[in-house]
Scaffold this motif. Structure first.
Motif, short mmCIF file in Angstrom:
data_model
loop_
_atom_site.label_atom_id
_atom_site.label_comp_id
_atom_site.label_asym_id
_atom_site.label_seq_id
_atom_site.Cartn_x
_atom_site.Cartn_y
_atom_site.Cartn_z
N GLU A 213 -17.04 11.38 -58.51
CA GLU A 213 -17.09 11.44 -59.97
C GLU A 213 -16.09 12.49 -60.45
O GLU A 213 -15.35 13.07 -59.65
N PHE A 214 -16.09 12.73 -61.77
CA PHE A 214 -15.23 13.81 -62.27
C PHE A 214 -15.67 15.10 -61.60
O PHE A 214 -16.85 15.39 -61.46
N MET A 215 -14.67 15.85 -61.13
CA MET A 215 -14.96 17.00 -60.27
C MET A 215 -15.22 18.27 -61.10
O MET A 215 -14.68 18.43 -62.18
N SER A 216 -16.04 19.14 -60.54
CA SER A 216 -16.34 20.40 -61.22
C SER A 216 -15.15 21.34 -61.19
O SER A 216 -14.99 22.18 -62.08
N LEU A 217 -14.32 21.22 -60.17
CA LEU A 217 -13.04 21.91 -60.09
C LEU A 217 -12.00 20.90 -59.62
O LEU A 217 -12.27 20.11 -58.70
N GLN A 218 -10.83 20.94 -60.22
CA GLN A 218 -9.75 20.06 -59.76
C GLN A 218 -9.29 20.49 -58.36
O GLN A 218 -9.49 21.64 -57.96
N PRO A 219 -8.67 19.57 -57.59
CA PRO A 219 -8.12 19.98 -56.30
C PRO A 219 -7.18 21.18 -56.45
O PRO A 219 -6.36 21.22 -57.37
N ALA A 252 -17.23 15.31 -56.09
CA ALA A 252 -18.55 15.33 -56.73
C ALA A 252 -19.25 14.00 -56.49
O ALA A 252 -18.70 12.93 -56.80
N PHE A 253 -20.46 14.07 -55.93
CA PHE A 253 -21.29 12.89 -55.74
C PHE A 253 -22.65 13.18 -56.35
O PHE A 253 -23.35 14.09 -55.92
N GLN A 254 -23.01 12.40 -57.37
CA GLN A 254 -24.21 12.68 -58.16
C GLN A 254 -24.21 14.14 -58.61
O GLN A 254 -25.25 14.80 -58.65
N ARG A 255 -23.04 14.65 -58.94
CA ARG A 255 -22.77 16.01 -59.41
C ARG A 255 -22.85 17.06 -58.30
O ARG A 255 -22.58 18.24 -58.55
N TYR A 256 -23.18 16.71 -57.08
CA TYR A 256 -23.26 17.66 -55.97
C TYR A 256 -21.90 17.80 -55.30
O TYR A 256 -21.20 16.80 -55.09
N THR A 257 -21.53 19.04 -54.97
CA THR A 257 -20.21 19.31 -54.39
C THR A 257 -20.35 20.11 -53.11
O THR A 257 -20.99 21.17 -53.09
N ALA A 258 -19.71 19.62 -52.05
CA ALA A 258 -19.59 20.33 -50.78
C ALA A 258 -18.10 20.63 -50.58
O ALA A 258 -17.36 19.80 -50.06
N PRO A 259 -17.63 21.81 -50.98
CA PRO A 259 -16.19 22.11 -50.91
C PRO A 259 -15.74 22.42 -49.48
O PRO A 259 -16.53 22.76 -48.60
N PHE A 329 -21.27 21.38 -62.86
CA PHE A 329 -20.37 20.77 -63.85
C PHE A 329 -19.18 21.69 -64.04
O PHE A 329 -19.25 22.88 -63.71
N PRO A 330 -18.07 21.16 -64.59
CA PRO A 330 -16.96 22.05 -64.91
C PRO A 330 -17.45 23.21 -65.77
O PRO A 330 -18.38 23.02 -66.57
N PRO A 331 -16.89 24.40 -65.61
CA PRO A 331 -15.61 24.66 -64.96
C PRO A 331 -15.69 25.09 -63.50
O PRO A 331 -14.69 25.57 -62.96
N SER A 332 -16.82 24.96 -62.81
CA SER A 332 -16.90 25.48 -61.45
C SER A 332 -17.93 24.72 -60.63
O SER A 332 -18.90 24.19 -61.17
N TRP A 333 -17.69 24.66 -59.31
CA TRP A 333 -18.70 24.11 -58.41
C TRP A 333 -19.61 25.20 -57.84
O TRP A 333 -20.54 24.92 -57.10
N VAL A 334 -19.38 26.47 -58.18
CA VAL A 334 -20.23 27.57 -57.72
C VAL A 334 -21.58 27.47 -58.43
O VAL A 334 -21.65 27.51 -59.66
N GLU A 335 -22.66 27.34 -57.66
CA GLU A 335 -23.98 27.18 -58.26
C GLU A 335 -24.47 28.46 -58.93
O GLU A 335 -25.19 28.41 -59.93
N GLY A 336 -24.15 29.60 -58.36
CA GLY A 336 -24.55 30.87 -58.97
C GLY A 336 -25.95 31.33 -58.61
O GLY A 336 -26.41 32.37 -59.11
N THR A 337 -26.63 30.62 -57.73
CA THR A 337 -28.01 31.00 -57.39
C THR A 337 -28.09 32.00 -56.24
O THR A 337 -29.15 32.58 -56.01
N GLY A 338 -27.00 32.20 -55.50
CA GLY A 338 -27.02 33.16 -54.40
C GLY A 338 -25.63 33.39 -53.84
O GLY A 338 -24.79 32.48 -53.83
#
Length: 398
Positions: A213-219, A252-259, A329-338
């Motif tokens: 899907e649309f990515m939280s961060l561009q390549p 992004a797959f179902q909004r989940y990102t594994a960078p 979601f944009p602007p980052s794939w960093v979840e921020g929880t830890g």
């Protein structure tokens, strides 16, 4: 047709048609959030981070710059969105009520939101979330009383989101698969004379074609001396002979990102490049060994720092050895929880998932970055991505 009529017409045939997970997945998440609310003495939770709204309801849209919020109470979930987002709310969200407001009239937000919150005593906020608008919260506090609001709502939800369910892990595995395809496609065209934009375009094409899907961060693609500067991106630069090319992709797959990070040398890597690449690998192995339930994030960071020590004065490192990833979601794939970093005293738990962004940069010269997205297990960190932890060259690139 106004937005209310549009919403009703869409709901007649498409209500919940794009719900990401089965209802029981959301039910389990809400049950745990409500349990923690009771434990903390919070009667209503006001959330504005797009990822938090998605986590509890499934609501998602690529328009995340507008005000949207979710009110969670013991009985109900109320989603407030602008008029242009009532469509996505109808088809993607599992909520009890949708409150709309005219997109062009932000002043229409406060009155219905205040009415929704008024019956509830203690209201939890995520005070450190960028989506919490000062104008909105200021008006709410003026009407309802500032003393009713607490700032630890974000901490509450972070504690739930950081441990991934089986359904979330499957989404992260699929993201990892697509990310790897993108990196492989990008690596395959790297050679002197190619531009960083061409590399980024090929990686993006491959990930989108494979289902991202649309990515939280561009390549992210940088080469030569620009790879020695953190957080710059492709900018029409031509790759030269024997230069390192730094890649960091996240589908992004179902909004989940594994960078994942990779570094490709357009020719022959120097001995110094190979040495820093090997150091990244050693740090990664040390972290995975330390990422066991019961160990703290601080302990893992200190173990990694000991390996980095020989180059810590020479090479720039961000100081964060890992950050939690999940749905974003944009602007980052960093979840921020830890964050795996010095001073972070939280302990690892099974099924936490972290990206380990191990990039060592020599300012003005070049940088070497290698990484995996890693799941915490009782035996330590296990990669979801498939990095081989070596510098790639045109001869051995994927």
């Amino acid at each position: 047709m106004d937005y209310q009529a549009y919403r009703q017409a869409l709901a007649a045939t498409q209500q919940g048609s794009e719900l990401t997970f089965m209802p029981q997945e959301f039910t389990a998440r809400r049950r745990e959030v409500r349990r923690r609310m009771r434990q903390m003495g919070i009667d209503a939770l006001l959330l504005t981070d797009p990822a938090d709204l998605y986590y509890l309801t499934g609501y998602h849209s690529f328009e995340v710059s507008v005000h949207a919020c979710l009110v969670v109470t013991a009985e109900r979930l109320v989603l407030q969105v602008p008029s242009i987002e009532t469509g996505p709310a109808v088809v993607t969200a599992m909520v009890d009520e949708i409150l709309g407001y005219r997109w062009e009239s932000i002043d229409e937000v406060v009155e219905p939101l205040a009415e929704t919150l008024a019956p509830h005593g203690v209201i939890g906020l995520d005070a450190f979330n960028a989506g919490l608008r000062h104008g909105v919260i200021g008006e709410l506090q003026a009407r309802l009383g500032a003393a009713r609001f607490r700032n630890d709502g974000g901490e509450l939800l972070d504690g739930v989101r950081i441990v991934k369910s089986a359904a979330e892990l499957e989404c992260l595995r699929e993201s990892a698969r697509i990310t790897s395809l993108g990196l492989g496609a990008a690596e395959a065209i790297i050679e002197p004379g190619v531009t960083d934009n061409q590399v980024a375009a090929e990686g993006a094409r491959a990930m989108l074609a494979a289902g991202s899907e649309f990515m939280s961060l561009q390549p992210i693609v940088t080469s030569g001396h620009r790879s020695g500067t953190i957080h710059v991106n492709h900018k029409r630069r031509t790759i030269e002979q024997d230069e390192p090319v730094f890649l960091e992709f996240g589908a992004a797959f179902q909004r989940y990102t594994a960078p994942m990070m990779r570094t490709v040398v357009a020719g022959q890597p120097s001995r110094d490049m190979l040495a820093l690449g090997e150091l990244c690998r050693e740090i990664g192995e040390t972290l995975c060994t330390a990422m066991r339930p019961g160990n703290t994030f601080d302990e893992a960071a200190r173990a990694a720092e000991a390996v980095l020590a020989s180059q810590s004065e020479r090479a720039f490192f961000s100081g964060v050895f890992g950050y939690a990833v999940g749905a974003q979601f944009p602007p980052s794939w960093v979840e921020g929880t830890g964050f795996i970093a010095r001073g972070q005293v939280r302990a690892f738990e099974s099924d936490m998932v972290f990206h380990l962004p191990l990039c060592l940069r020599l300012p003005g010269e070049w940088g070497i970055g290698l990484s995996d997205t890693v799941r915490v297990t009782p035996e330590g960190g296990v990669a979801l991505t498939d990095n081989d932890w070596r510098l790639a060259t045109p001869d051995n690139a994927s």
